[in-house]
Design a protein around this motif. Structure first.
Motif, PDB file in Angstrom:
ATOM      1  N   HIS A  29       0.833  -1.215   0.000  1.00 56.85           N
ATOM      2  CA  HIS A  29       0.000   0.000   0.000  1.00 56.85           C
ATOM      3  C   HIS A  29       0.863   1.259   0.000  1.00 56.85           C
ATOM      4  O   HIS A  29       0.657   2.177   0.814  1.00 56.85           O
ATOM      5  N   ASP A  30       1.808   1.334  -0.905  1.00 58.44           N
ATOM      6  CA  ASP A  30       2.838   2.366  -0.861  1.00 58.44           C
ATOM      7  C   ASP A  30       2.254   3.779  -0.889  1.00 58.44           C
ATOM      8  O   ASP A  30       2.678   4.643  -0.119  1.00 58.44           O
ATOM      9  N   ASP A  31       1.283   4.041  -1.774  1.00 59.66           N
ATOM     10  CA  ASP A  31       0.728   5.394  -1.874  1.00 59.66           C
ATOM     11  C   ASP A  31       0.043   5.812  -0.577  1.00 59.66           C
ATOM     12  O   ASP A  31       0.194   6.953  -0.116  1.00 59.66           O
ATOM     13  N   TYR A  32      -0.723   4.893  -0.013  1.00 62.98           N
ATOM     14  CA  TYR A  32      -1.405   5.204   1.238  1.00 62.98           C
ATOM     15  C   TYR A  32      -0.397   5.344   2.385  1.00 62.98           C
ATOM     16  O   TYR A  32      -0.566   6.186   3.270  1.00 62.98           O
ATOM     17  N   ALA A  33       0.636   4.523   2.360  1.00 63.42           N
ATOM     18  CA  ALA A  33       1.651   4.579   3.409  1.00 63.42           C
ATOM     19  C   ALA A  33       2.325   5.946   3.438  1.00 63.42           C
ATOM     20  O   ALA A  33       2.549   6.526   4.515  1.00 63.42           O
ATOM     21  N   ARG A  34       2.655   6.465   2.265  1.00 59.71           N
ATOM     22  CA  ARG A  34       3.274   7.790   2.212  1.00 59.71           C
ATOM     23  C   ARG A  34       2.345   8.863   2.756  1.00 59.71           C
ATOM     24  O   ARG A  34       2.774   9.788   3.458  1.00 59.71           O
ATOM     25  N   LEU A  35       1.064   8.739   2.444  1.00 57.58           N
ATOM     26  CA  LEU A  35       0.078   9.688   2.947  1.00 57.58           C
ATOM     27  C   LEU A  35      -0.017   9.608   4.473  1.00 57.58           C
ATOM     28  O   LEU A  35      -0.022  10.640   5.169  1.00 57.58           O
ATOM     29  N   PHE A  36      -0.075   8.388   5.013  1.00 53.74           N
ATOM     30  CA  PHE A  36      -0.190   8.213   6.466  1.00 53.74           C
ATOM     31  C   PHE A  36       1.038   8.768   7.184  1.00 53.74           C
ATOM     32  O   PHE A  36       0.921   9.451   8.203  1.00 53.74           O
ATOM     33  N   VAL A  37       2.212   8.462   6.660  1.00 60.14           N
ATOM     34  CA  VAL A  37       3.442   8.926   7.304  1.00 60.14           C
ATOM     35  C   VAL A  37       3.528  10.450   7.250  1.00 60.14           C
ATOM     36  O   VAL A  37       3.864  11.101   8.251  1.00 60.14           O
ATOM     37  N   THR A  38       3.212  11.021   6.101  1.00 56.31           N
ATOM     38  CA  THR A  38       3.306  12.481   5.957  1.00 56.31           C
ATOM     39  C   THR A  38       2.379  13.200   6.919  1.00 56.31           C
ATOM     40  O   THR A  38       2.800  14.090   7.680  1.00 56.31           O
ATOM     41  N   LEU A  39       1.102  12.817   6.911  1.00 58.37           N
ATOM     42  CA  LEU A  39       0.142  13.490   7.790  1.00 58.37           C
ATOM     43  C   LEU A  39       0.446  13.201   9.254  1.00 58.37           C
ATOM     44  O   LEU A  39       0.366  14.102  10.105  1.00 58.37           O
ATOM     45  N   GLY A  40       0.833  11.969   9.559  1.00 60.95           N
ATOM     46  CA  GLY A  40       1.135  11.608  10.944  1.00 60.95           C
ATOM     47  C   GLY A  40       2.328  12.359  11.496  1.00 60.95           C
ATOM     48  O   GLY A  40       2.300  12.840  12.633  1.00 60.95           O
ATOM     49  N   VAL A  41       3.382  12.480  10.703  1.00 61.27           N
ATOM     50  CA  VAL A  41       4.591  13.159  11.169  1.00 61.27           C
ATOM     51  C   VAL A  41       4.339  14.652  11.363  1.00 61.27           C
ATOM     52  O   VAL A  41       4.711  15.240  12.390  1.00 61.27           O
ATOM     53  N   ILE A  42       3.690  15.274  10.392  1.00 65.59           N
ATOM     54  CA  ILE A  42       3.449  16.724  10.495  1.00 65.59           C
ATOM     55  C   ILE A  42       2.543  17.032  11.689  1.00 65.59           C
ATOM     56  O   ILE A  42       2.838  17.911  12.519  1.00 65.59           O
ATOM     57  N   THR A  43       1.432  16.296  11.792  1.00 72.35           N
ATOM     58  CA  THR A  43       0.508  16.530  12.900  1.00 72.35           C
ATOM     59  C   THR A  43       1.142  16.162  14.233  1.00 72.35           C
ATOM     60  O   THR A  43       0.969  16.867  15.237  1.00 72.35           O
ATOM     61  N   GLY A  44       1.887  15.057  14.257  1.00 74.48           N
ATOM     62  CA  GLY A  44       2.538  14.634  15.496  1.00 74.48           C
ATOM     63  C   GLY A  44       3.563  15.630  15.993  1.00 74.48           C
ATOM     64  O   GLY A  44       3.671  15.869  17.206  1.00 74.48           O
ATOM     65  N   LEU A  45       4.313  16.229  15.068  1.00 73.00           N
ATOM     66  CA  LEU A  45       5.304  17.230  15.475  1.00 73.00           C
ATOM     67  C   LEU A  45       4.629  18.474  16.034  1.00 73.00           C
ATOM     68  O   LEU A  45       5.029  18.996  17.087  1.00 73.00           O
ATOM     69  N   ILE A  46       3.594  18.957  15.345  1.00 72.43           N
ATOM     70  CA  ILE A  46       2.887  20.153  15.815  1.00 72.43           C
ATOM     71  C   ILE A  46       2.281  19.906  17.199  1.00 72.43           C
ATOM     72  O   ILE A  46       2.409  20.730  18.118  1.00 72.43           O
ATOM     73  N   ALA A  47       1.621  18.750  17.365  1.00 70.43           N
ATOM     74  CA  ALA A  47       0.984  18.449  18.648  1.00 70.43           C
ATOM     75  C   ALA A  47       2.016  18.265  19.754  1.00 70.43           C
ATOM     76  O   ALA A  47       1.791  18.673  20.903  1.00 70.43           O
ATOM     77  N   SER A  48       3.160  17.661  19.435  1.00 71.28           N
ATOM     78  CA  SER A  48       4.209  17.460  20.448  1.00 71.28           C
ATOM     79  C   SER A  48       4.784  18.790  20.909  1.00 71.28           C
ATOM     80  O   SER A  48       5.040  18.987  22.101  1.00 71.28           O
ATOM     81  N   LEU A  49       4.999  19.707  19.973  1.00 76.11           N
ATOM     82  CA  LEU A  49       5.475  21.036  20.343  1.00 76.11           C
ATOM     83  C   LEU A  49       4.431  21.785  21.161  1.00 76.11           C
ATOM     84  O   LEU A  49       4.761  22.495  22.125  1.00 76.11           O
TER      85      LEU A  49
END
Length: 454
Positions: A210-230
């Motif tokens: 599921h490469d296309d979906y995986a890239r989408l999940f990682v991108t949104l997860g990392v960006i949102t996770g960083l903002i929320a962690s800060l």
């Protein structure tokens, strides 16, 4: 404190700790679902809508288990904590009723429309249902926080005939304690959802599925996770620290393992509290930082535990200290790892090819659950020995009629039932992630037509 009160505390701690594993994920996923659905309407890319369906199924499973495990919580106010309910029920019942009658009703009604109404009502109405699920989920969180905040900082009450009466409803709803605790709790939930999404995407990339979906999940997860962690660090964490210093100095001292009052108090990186001898063993301290963070002056005086009577100090100093440091330590690691992942994401999407970082993202999935649980332990243990801070001690809030044997019997029953629920939940989620995945499944009717034609 008698054995029945101790066991009631243990039962409540177990049931609420297990229960909160699920709401923190649904509250985090609710926001991510809204983001994905909005991106689908803007970009008209079916991958986003497929992602909504995939994470919507996981949301639904988590929501159901969260409801089931949450039901015993409110009953325990009447069974295990009858004296507290009689004393403060006129106030606590207001916020809990608002959560059940309005927020939970709103959330439940639109969850059904979100799961089953897309084809019938169209994409715009499906976005509305997604928005209302997010709103209901976060409103539910608000009223639960309002209940907790009142127990931390009682307001809006009057005393009549030895019981509390609600004198100002709006004072309870706009309790100054709520804002920081609510922001801190909800950003913690977003971290859980974001890490779950990023970790799942990392797994798919490592497994080359599921490469296309995986890239989408990682991108949104990392960006949102960083903002929320800060956001957890500042402003919400900073605001939480300030109000604890102002309203609950005993909690602050126990969190930091500060036994002696100090001017220019330092912040403890590591150390082992010795409550019996009133000291912190083997400490590593950054000088004066605690004074600055709490009072905005490097030389400010911070009161230690020894400045307060023994019966007003938290009764589980060691557990409180370690819970707080686990929460803060994990939060620091979250910022570091998500910051590194974000840098790799910006560098020509190197993140998707950096296997060691993908392994880290995948293995990080359980740690926000641990951090959020440690955060709640910090909040609730620090309120001790009060069940309503400054008004009613915990020892005077438990029920008279329950024996320790009664409570132990039900506690064992809860452990068994929750274990079975936990196993069922893991099986269902693994089925969705490992077997079904985010790729759309062909409808059964279409498969029959194609096979018949062939």
């Amino acid at each position: 404190m008698d054995a029945s009160t101790i066991l009631s505390r243990l039962q409540f701690a177990f049931t609420i700790s297990f229960h909160y594993l699920f709401p923190q994920l649904t509250m985090g996923l609710a926001l991510l679902l809204l983001i994905l659905k909005t991106l689908y309407l803007l970009k008209k890319d079916e991958r986003y809508n497929d992602a909504v369906h995939f994470w919507g199924r996981i949301f639904a499973i988590t929501f159901i288990v969260g409801v089931v495990t949450g039901l015993p919580m409110e009953f325990q106010f009447g069974t295990n904590w009858a004296r507290f309910s009689a004393y403060a029920g006129d106030i606590i019942a207001q916020t809990l009723t608002m959560e059940g009658t309005y927020a939970f009703f709103l959330e439940s009604a639109f969850v059904g429309l979100f799961l089953f109404g897309e084809e019938r009502f169209g994409q715009k109405m499906h976005w509305v249902s997604t928005f209302m699920v997010w709103l209901g989920t976060w409103l539910s969180g608000f009223f639960i926080i309002a209940s907790s905040a009142w127990m931390q900082h009682p307001v809006g009450y009057a005393v009549a005939n030895g019981r509390l009466r609600l004198s100002n409803y709006w004072a309870v709803i706009f309790n100054p304690w709520i804002l920081a605790q609510y922001m801190h709790t909800m950003s913690g939930a977003v971290i859980t959802g974001a890490f779950a999404m990023a970790g799942t995407g990392a797994y798919y990339l490592l497994a080359r599925r599921h490469d296309d979906y995986a890239r989408l999940f990682v991108t949104l997860g990392v960006i949102t996770g960083l903002i929320a962690s800060l956001f957890q660090l500042y402003p919400s964490g900073d605001m939480e620290g300030l109000q604890v210093a102002n309203y609950q100095p005993t909690k602050l001292a126990a969190m930091e393992g500060l036994f002696q009052t100090e001017k220019g108090a330092g912040i403890v990186i590591i150390g082992q509290p010795d409550a019996i001898h009133g000291r912190l063993d083997n400490p590593i301290v950054v000088p004066k930082v605690l004074s600055f963070l709490t009072y905005r002056r490097w030389s400010a005086e911070v009161k230690g535990l020894n400045a307060f009577p023994v019966d007003q100090r938290p009764d589980t100093i060691d557990l409180l200290y370690y819970s707080y440091h686990i929460m803060v330590g994990l939060g620091t690691f979250f910022i570091a790892f998500m910051g590194l992942a974000f840098i790799l994401l910006l560098r020509k999407q190197q993140l998707f090819r950096t296997r060691w970082m993908l392994w880290i993202l995948m293995l990080l999935i359980p740690f926000p659950f641990i951090a959020n649980t440690a955060g709640w332990f910090t909040t609730e243990l620090g309120r001790q020995p009060w069940i309503a801070f400054g008004l009613l001690p915990v020892a005077q809030g438990s029920s008279f009629t329950l024996s320790s044997g009664n409570i132990l019997f039900t506690l064992i029953g809860f452990v068994g039932m929750y274990l079975l629920l936990g196993i069922l939940y893991v099986v269902l989620v693994l089925y969705e992630v490992l077997l079904r995945g985010p790729t759309p499944q062909p409808k059964y009717a279409e498969e029959v037509v194609v096979e018949g034609y062939d």
